[in-house]
Design a protein around this motif. Structure first.
Motif: not given
Length: 265
Positions: A113-119, A123-124
């Protein structure tokens, strides 16, 4: 900040236009509504923003000159953060007729999902998070082709239990996985933690198959990507794939694991 020649060129052009106009850095900053330090930062080639590029085009009446250079800067910086081999892999991914995906660490980008990717990107500590997120979402159009590819994805149970971005983000992500598992051309299976060590824990990898060319594989570890085309090395991945599927739960049991994980969030 990595060296980006387009960003340095942008700064040189900005300084040239400012000096041609007989402006000091402070005078231009006042006109644009920013600080002199920001003008200095852009002129030195350290940073550039889309808004500033548009403001410069408006102020100097240069059409979309600065904006086009900002776009080039952004495209180059996105390439900087992609693992080696990944841009080439993406071109093959668009043409593959089937995917065999093993996930030991994170959910594969095709199903994020977009939010999973953004997180993950935040974090990186990455830059251009919005642009990188948009590109990953664009990548998912490979699954929505007129003749969509067949997909087999096997996930270690710990991938589902790793709460990326918080409970709400993860709950949405798991819901998307459940929906994907209902597609007739997508088979999603979970390897339970009780399986112990298995062949998939060596790292995430994907095998692509095609109608008119040999299979190829891609694997990624610690930010390094490897596109594998030699038949003997691709066969090694196929063997690993066959081995790890022996540990996976059937489809309905796998869905039950995902639902249970969602309920516990």
């Amino acid at each position: 900040m990595s060296e980006n020649r387009a960003r340095i060129f942008f700064g040189t052009e900005l300084r040239r236009k400012r000096e041609e106009a007989g402006l000091t850095g402070k005078e231009l900053a006042d006109a644009l509504g920013c600080t002199p330090q920001w003008i200095s930062t852009m002129e030195s080639g350290r940073k550039v923003s889309k808004q500033s590029a548009e403001d410069l085009d408006t102020y100097f009446k240069t059409g979309d000159y600065f904006r086009r250079h900002w776009k080039l800067i952004n495209e180059i910086e996105v390439q900087f953060v992609l693992p080696p081999g990944f841009p080439e892999y993406l071109e093959y991914e668009k043409k593959a007729t089937s995917y065999r995906i093993s996930c030991a660490l994170l959910i594969n980008g095709l199903f994020q999902t977009e939010d999973y990717t953004r997180s993950i990107l935040l974090a990186n500590g990455g830059t251009n998070v919005s642009e990188l997120t948009a590109k990953r979402m664009e990548r998912q159009t490979a699954l929505a082709r007129e003749v969509s590819p067949h997909t087999w994805m096997v996930l270690d149970e710990t991938v589902l239990q790793r709460t990326v971005g918080g409970p709400d983000v993860m709950r949405e992500q798991l819901s998307v996985l459940l929906e994907a598992s209902e597609r007739v051309n997508t088979m999603l299976q979970v390897i339970p933690k009780s399986a112990g060590y298995h062949a998939g824990l060596g790292g995430d990898f994907t095998i692509l198959s095609f109608d008119e060319r040999p299979d190829l594989a891609y694997t990624e570890s610690a930010g390094e990507g490897f596109l594998i085309e030699k038949p003997v090395r691709v066969r090694d991945k196929v063997v690993r794939w066959d081995l790890l599927r022996g540990y996976a739960l059937p489809l309905e049991e796998s869905r039950a694991v995902i639902r249970t994980t969602m309920e516990r969030l």
